[in-house]
Write a protein that holds these residues in place. Structure first.
Motif, mmCIF file in Angstrom:
data_model
loop_
_atom_site.group_PDB
_atom_site.id
_atom_site.type_symbol
_atom_site.label_atom_id
_atom_site.label_comp_id
_atom_site.label_asym_id
_atom_site.label_seq_id
_atom_site.Cartn_x
_atom_site.Cartn_y
_atom_site.Cartn_z
ATOM 1 N N ASP A 93 -43.110 30.243 28.945
ATOM 2 C CA ASP A 93 -41.753 30.011 29.431
ATOM 3 C C ASP A 93 -40.869 29.512 28.312
ATOM 4 O O ASP A 93 -41.118 28.462 27.723
ATOM 5 N N PHE A 94 -39.829 30.269 28.013
ATOM 6 C CA PHE A 94 -38.901 29.852 26.973
ATOM 7 C C PHE A 94 -37.668 29.217 27.606
ATOM 8 O O PHE A 94 -37.315 29.527 28.739
ATOM 9 N N LYS A 95 -37.016 28.339 26.857
ATOM 10 C CA LYS A 95 -35.799 27.684 27.379
ATOM 11 C C LYS A 95 -34.524 28.369 26.909
ATOM 12 O O LYS A 95 -33.511 28.362 27.588
ATOM 13 N N ILE A 133 -31.136 36.442 23.875
ATOM 14 C CA ILE A 133 -30.779 35.086 23.445
ATOM 15 C C ILE A 133 -29.953 34.497 24.582
ATOM 16 O O ILE A 133 -28.936 35.068 24.991
ATOM 17 N N ASN A 134 -30.409 33.376 25.119
ATOM 18 C CA ASN A 134 -29.918 32.948 26.431
ATOM 19 C C ASN A 134 -29.360 31.523 26.426
ATOM 20 O O ASN A 134 -29.907 30.630 27.058
ATOM 21 N N ARG A 135 -28.239 31.359 25.698
ATOM 22 C CA ARG A 135 -27.490 30.096 25.779
ATOM 23 C C ARG A 135 -26.014 30.452 25.982
ATOM 24 O O ARG A 135 -25.167 30.136 25.131
ATOM 25 N N ASP A 138 -34.154 25.046 18.018
ATOM 26 C CA ASP A 138 -35.079 25.383 19.117
ATOM 27 C C ASP A 138 -35.033 26.876 19.436
ATOM 28 O O ASP A 138 -36.061 27.506 19.695
ATOM 29 N N THR A 139 -33.820 27.427 19.420
ATOM 30 C CA THR A 139 -33.680 28.864 19.725
ATOM 31 C C THR A 139 -34.329 29.709 18.638
ATOM 32 O O THR A 139 -35.034 30.677 18.928
ATOM 33 N N LEU A 140 -34.113 29.322 17.380
ATOM 34 C CA LEU A 140 -34.733 30.070 16.274
ATOM 35 C C LEU A 140 -36.256 30.014 16.369
ATOM 36 O O LEU A 140 -36.945 31.014 16.138
ATOM 37 N N THR A 141 -36.778 28.830 16.750
ATOM 38 C CA THR A 141 -38.235 28.686 16.910
ATOM 39 C C THR A 141 -38.734 29.597 18.032
ATOM 40 O O THR A 141 -39.740 30.297 17.883
ATOM 41 N N LEU A 200 -36.355 28.359 8.644
ATOM 42 C CA LEU A 200 -36.769 28.653 10.019
ATOM 43 C C LEU A 200 -36.204 30.009 10.457
ATOM 44 O O LEU A 200 -36.909 30.842 11.035
ATOM 45 N N ALA A 201 -34.924 30.232 10.153
ATOM 46 C CA ALA A 201 -34.299 31.512 10.499
ATOM 47 C C ALA A 201 -34.954 32.652 9.723
ATOM 48 O O ALA A 201 -35.259 33.705 10.290
ATOM 49 N N HIS A 202 -35.187 32.446 8.425
ATOM 50 C CA HIS A 202 -35.821 33.506 7.626
ATOM 51 C C HIS A 202 -37.200 33.845 8.159
ATOM 52 O O HIS A 202 -37.599 35.009 8.197
#
Ligand code: HXC
Length: 261
Positions: free
Chosen positions: A2-4, A19-21, A31-34, A86-88
């Motif tokens: 489950d992703f947030k 991508i859900n924000r 957190d989203t990048l992770t 983290l993004a890379h």
């Protein structure tokens, strides 16, 4: 799992990572990048079930409006470097997937959003989408690959113009300069991306994955080395069942039944 901050769904061989924000226009915080990286691991580990990946944004307004400015404001250089890495790491996973990836760009595609879309194999965009690298308007430069991947898509001049002005371009201009491969009406966007995915899935997927790999891995090599690399990979397709089936089907005047072996 489950992703947030993202949604991962799969149907008929096509996975969709959303991508859900939507309240922050799908801005990328750490957190989203992770979670993007974790979702890509799930896709990678399910090659049998997932043949093509579509990446899109939640809501009508934005694909991704950039890295999360509220999280970045108080960062020091070390923290900024960690965010960039983290993004890379996550965006690199998109390129490393054997599966073909399609960005379905449904709205604002800015900063880190354009860097995410640029990491996908192709971009199908809404006629209402807007593109930009506005980092210098915030006193920074693109840090999730924008100086490099955008430049490889559009050339140095256009990349420098977009990055130095920080202004947005519309879908027509994005298509003209080579950011997008296809433009669709907003309500047709996912259908268009799905249609392309289905066309790809009819083909031998070893070949699709290998072509992606050769194009990406050899892009920055000298031409003679790159051509040599292509020859090596090309000849290996002759060890696959797909090659025998594809050529036999042609000669028997029927559709190929690829087994991806
Ligand atoms: C955090 C963001 C955001 C972002 C939008 N929001 N973009 N939050 N980071 N990148 C939030 C807004 O604060 C607002 O929150 C809500 O989303 C809706 O946005 P609005 O601005 O009210 O919408 P609108 O007026 O329609 O304008 C849309 C927009 C604008 C033109 C896309 O939001 C915008 O310019 N956003 C910033 C774009 C940007 O500069 N991106 C690059 C970031 S730097 P509230 O709480 O007020 O409702 C980057 C660098 C990557 O990506 C590499 C760095 C290492």
């Amino acid at each position: 799992k489950d992703f947030k901050n993202v949604l991962l769904e799969a149907e008929d061989g096509i996975a969709t990572l959303t991508i859900n924000r939507p309240k922050s226009l799908n801005a990328l915080n750490s957190d989203t990048l992770t979670e993007i990286g974790e979702a890509l691991d799930v896709v990678k580990n399910n090659e049998d079930a997932v043949k093509v990946l579509i990446i899109t944004g939640s809501g009508e307004k934005a694909f991704v409006a950039g890295a999360d400015i509220s999280q970045m404001r108080d960062m020091n250089p070390i923290e900024a470097s960690e965010l960039s890495k983290l993004a890379h790491n996550s965006f690199g996973k998109i390129e490393d997937l054997k599966q073909f990836t399609i960005a379905a760009v449904n709205g604002y595609c800015l900063g880190g959003g354009l860097e995410l879309a640029s990491s996908c194999d192709i971009r199908v965009i809404s006629s209402k989408a807007k593109f930009g690298q506005p980092e210098v308007t915030l006193g920074i430069i693109p840090g999730f690959g924008g100086t490099q991947r955008l430049t490889r898509l559009v050339g140095r001049g256009k990349a420098k113009e977009m990055i130095a002005t920080g202004t947005m371009i519309d879908a027509k201009e994005a298509y003209r300069v080579g950011i997008a491969e296809e433009v669709a009406e907003p309500e047709e966007l996912i259908n268009k991306a799905t249609e392309i995915a289905k066309t790809i899935m009819k083909n031998g997927l070893i070949g699709v994955g290998m072509a992606k790999y050769v194009i990406d891995r050899a892009a920055d090599l000298p031409l003679d080395t790159a051509i040599d690399f292509e020859t090596q990979m090309w000849s290996q397709t002759f060890a696959t069942e797909d090659q025998t089936e594809g050529m036999t089907a042609f000669l028997e005047k029927r559709h190929a039944n690829f087994t991806n072996k």
